[in-house]
Design a protein around this motif. Structure first.
Motif, PDB file in Angstrom:
ATOM      1  N   GLN A 288       0.803  -1.220   0.000  1.00 38.35           N
ATOM      2  CA  GLN A 288       0.000   0.000   0.000  1.00 38.35           C
ATOM      3  C   GLN A 288       0.839   1.274   0.000  1.00 38.35           C
ATOM      4  O   GLN A 288       0.302   2.380  -0.052  1.00 38.35           O
ATOM      5  N   GLY A 289       2.159   1.132   0.089  1.00 41.29           N
ATOM      6  CA  GLY A 289       3.027   2.302   0.109  1.00 41.29           C
ATOM      7  C   GLY A 289       2.967   3.060   1.424  1.00 41.29           C
ATOM      8  O   GLY A 289       3.160   4.279   1.464  1.00 41.29           O
ATOM      9  N   CYS A 290       2.716   2.334   2.502  1.00 39.29           N
ATOM     10  CA  CYS A 290       2.602   2.954   3.829  1.00 39.29           C
ATOM     11  C   CYS A 290       3.973   3.274   4.416  1.00 39.29           C
ATOM     12  O   CYS A 290       4.991   2.734   3.994  1.00 39.29           O
ATOM     13  N   ARG A 291       3.963   4.133   5.423  1.00 40.20           N
ATOM     14  CA  ARG A 291       5.174   4.437   6.196  1.00 40.20           C
ATOM     15  C   ARG A 291       5.120   3.646   7.487  1.00 40.20           C
ATOM     16  O   ARG A 291       4.168   3.750   8.252  1.00 40.20           O
ATOM     17  N   TYR A 292       6.128   2.839   7.744  1.00 44.94           N
ATOM     18  CA  TYR A 292       6.219   1.977   8.919  1.00 44.94           C
ATOM     19  C   TYR A 292       6.439   2.795  10.195  1.00 44.94           C
ATOM     20  O   TYR A 292       7.208   3.745  10.195  1.00 44.94           O
ATOM     21  N   PHE A 293       5.751   2.411  11.304  1.00 45.64           N
ATOM     22  CA  PHE A 293       5.972   3.041  12.607  1.00 45.64           C
ATOM     23  C   PHE A 293       6.563   2.064  13.607  1.00 45.64           C
ATOM     24  O   PHE A 293       7.628   2.298  14.142  1.00 45.64           O
ATOM     25  N   HIS A 294       5.843   0.963  13.890  1.00 44.33           N
ATOM     26  CA  HIS A 294       6.357   0.004  14.862  1.00 44.33           C
ATOM     27  C   HIS A 294       5.640  -1.336  14.745  1.00 44.33           C
ATOM     28  O   HIS A 294       4.581  -1.443  14.142  1.00 44.33           O
ATOM     29  N   ILE A 295       6.255  -2.354  15.340  1.00 43.39           N
ATOM     30  CA  ILE A 295       5.651  -3.682  15.406  1.00 43.39           C
ATOM     31  C   ILE A 295       4.549  -3.657  16.451  1.00 43.39           C
ATOM     32  O   ILE A 295       4.701  -3.066  17.515  1.00 43.39           O
ATOM     33  N   VAL A 296       3.447  -4.330  16.163  1.00 45.36           N
ATOM     34  CA  VAL A 296       2.338  -4.461  17.109  1.00 45.36           C
ATOM     35  C   VAL A 296       2.425  -5.859  17.710  1.00 45.36           C
ATOM     36  O   VAL A 296       2.294  -6.849  16.998  1.00 45.36           O
ATOM     37  N   ALA A 297       2.687  -5.933  19.001  1.00 41.55           N
ATOM     38  CA  ALA A 297       2.833  -7.223  19.689  1.00 41.55           C
ATOM     39  C   ALA A 297       2.026  -7.216  20.981  1.00 41.55           C
ATOM     40  O   ALA A 297       2.515  -7.628  22.029  1.00 41.55           O
ATOM     41  N   ASP A 298       0.788  -6.756  20.919  1.00 45.93           N
ATOM     42  CA  ASP A 298      -0.033  -6.610  22.111  1.00 45.93           C
ATOM     43  C   ASP A 298      -0.210  -7.903  22.887  1.00 45.93           C
ATOM     44  O   ASP A 298      -0.079  -7.925  24.112  1.00 45.93           O
ATOM     45  N   ASP A 299      -0.510  -9.016  22.193  1.00 44.04           N
ATOM     46  CA  ASP A 299      -0.728 -10.284  22.888  1.00 44.04           C
ATOM     47  C   ASP A 299       0.545 -10.754  23.579  1.00 44.04           C
ATOM     48  O   ASP A 299       0.518 -11.193  24.727  1.00 44.04           O
ATOM     49  N   LEU A 300       1.659 -10.666  22.893  1.00 50.57           N
ATOM     50  CA  LEU A 300       2.932 -11.084  23.462  1.00 50.57           C
ATOM     51  C   LEU A 300       3.338 -10.171  24.606  1.00 50.57           C
ATOM     52  O   LEU A 300       3.789 -10.640  25.654  1.00 50.57           O
ATOM     53  N   ASP A 301       3.158  -8.867  24.446  1.00 52.43           N
ATOM     54  CA  ASP A 301       3.466  -7.928  25.528  1.00 52.43           C
ATOM     55  C   ASP A 301       2.634  -8.229  26.770  1.00 52.43           C
ATOM     56  O   ASP A 301       3.153  -8.232  27.888  1.00 52.43           O
ATOM     57  N   ALA A 302       1.346  -8.475  26.583  1.00 50.55           N
ATOM     58  CA  ALA A 302       0.465  -8.755  27.718  1.00 50.55           C
ATOM     59  C   ALA A 302       0.870 -10.044  28.425  1.00 50.55           C
ATOM     60  O   ALA A 302       0.896 -10.101  29.662  1.00 50.55           O
ATOM     61  N   LEU A 303       1.184 -11.080  27.658  1.00 51.82           N
ATOM     62  CA  LEU A 303       1.601 -12.356  28.238  1.00 51.82           C
ATOM     63  C   LEU A 303       2.862 -12.189  29.071  1.00 51.82           C
ATOM     64  O   LEU A 303       2.929 -12.613  30.227  1.00 51.82           O
ATOM     65  N   LEU A 304       3.884 -11.547  28.494  1.00 52.14           N
ATOM     66  CA  LEU A 304       5.148 -11.377  29.211  1.00 52.14           C
ATOM     67  C   LEU A 304       5.005 -10.453  30.409  1.00 52.14           C
ATOM     68  O   LEU A 304       5.594 -10.699  31.465  1.00 52.14           O
ATOM     69  N   ASP A 305       4.218  -9.400  30.273  1.00 49.99           N
ATOM     70  CA  ASP A 305       3.993  -8.502  31.404  1.00 49.99           C
ATOM     71  C   ASP A 305       3.344  -9.264  32.560  1.00 49.99           C
ATOM     72  O   ASP A 305       3.794  -9.167  33.700  1.00 49.99           O
ATOM     73  N   LYS A 306       2.328 -10.021  32.252  1.00 49.09           N
ATOM     74  CA  LYS A 306       1.612 -10.784  33.288  1.00 49.09           C
ATOM     75  C   LYS A 306       2.529 -11.797  33.965  1.00 49.09           C
ATOM     76  O   LYS A 306       2.572 -11.884  35.193  1.00 49.09           O
ATOM     77  N   GLU A 307       3.259 -12.553  33.166  1.00 51.50           N
ATOM     78  CA  GLU A 307       4.039 -13.654  33.698  1.00 51.50           C
ATOM     79  C   GLU A 307       5.379 -13.226  34.309  1.00 51.50           C
ATOM     80  O   GLU A 307       5.861 -13.869  35.231  1.00 51.50           O
ATOM     81  N   LEU A 308       5.975 -12.178  33.814  1.00 54.94           N
ATOM     82  CA  LEU A 308       7.289 -11.779  34.310  1.00 54.94           C
ATOM     83  C   LEU A 308       7.248 -10.631  35.317  1.00 54.94           C
ATOM     84  O   LEU A 308       8.154 -10.511  36.139  1.00 54.94           O
ATOM     85  N   ASN A 309       6.227  -9.803  35.257  1.00 54.91           N
ATOM     86  CA  ASN A 309       6.179  -8.636  36.148  1.00 54.91           C
ATOM     87  C   ASN A 309       5.176  -8.742  37.278  1.00 54.91           C
ATOM     88  O   ASN A 309       5.280  -8.008  38.242  1.00 54.91           O
ATOM     89  N   HIS A 310       4.207  -9.622  37.180  1.00 56.56           N
ATOM     90  CA  HIS A 310       3.146  -9.667  38.168  1.00 56.56           C
ATOM     91  C   HIS A 310       2.972 -11.049  38.784  1.00 56.56           C
ATOM     92  O   HIS A 310       1.868 -11.524  38.981  1.00 56.56           O
ATOM     93  N   ARG A 311       4.085 -11.690  39.055  1.00 57.97           N
ATOM     94  CA  ARG A 311       4.020 -13.013  39.675  1.00 57.97           C
ATOM     95  C   ARG A 311       3.581 -12.888  41.115  1.00 57.97           C
ATOM     96  O   ARG A 311       3.959 -11.954  41.817  1.00 57.97           O
ATOM     97  N   ALA A 312       2.767 -13.823  41.525  1.00 56.55           N
ATOM     98  CA  ALA A 312       2.271 -13.818  42.916  1.00 56.55           C
ATOM     99  C   ALA A 312       3.276 -14.446  43.840  1.00 56.55           C
ATOM    100  O   ALA A 312       4.102 -15.211  43.492  1.00 56.55           O
TER     101      ALA A 312
END
Length: 64
Positions: A40-64
């Motif tokens: 489409q001739g778009c200009r790239y901004f960033h990778i979208v990794a919402d699911d992976l970010d959420a998984l790693l945040d939950k498992e690595l930063n919020h362990r009980a």
């Protein structure tokens, strides 16, 4: 979550097509695949990794 299960979940998330955030020639921000972004001739901004970010945040930063 145990490490082996976490790594399995990470690999599962990475198998999905890579999504990127980019701006169309008309100025609209969209989330699409790398192929569609280039086609489409778009200009790239960033990778979208919402699911992976959420998984790693939950498992690595919020362990009980």
């Amino acid at each position: 979550m145990e490490l082996d299960k976490l790594l399995t979940q990470v690999e599962k998330a990475r198998r999905a097509p890579l999504q990127v955030c980019c701006r169309t020639p008309a100025g609209e921000l969209i989330t699409t695949t790398v192929e569609d972004c280039a086609r489409q001739g778009c200009r790239y901004f960033h990778i979208v990794a919402d699911d992976l970010d959420a998984l790693l945040d939950k498992e690595l930063n919020h362990r009980a």
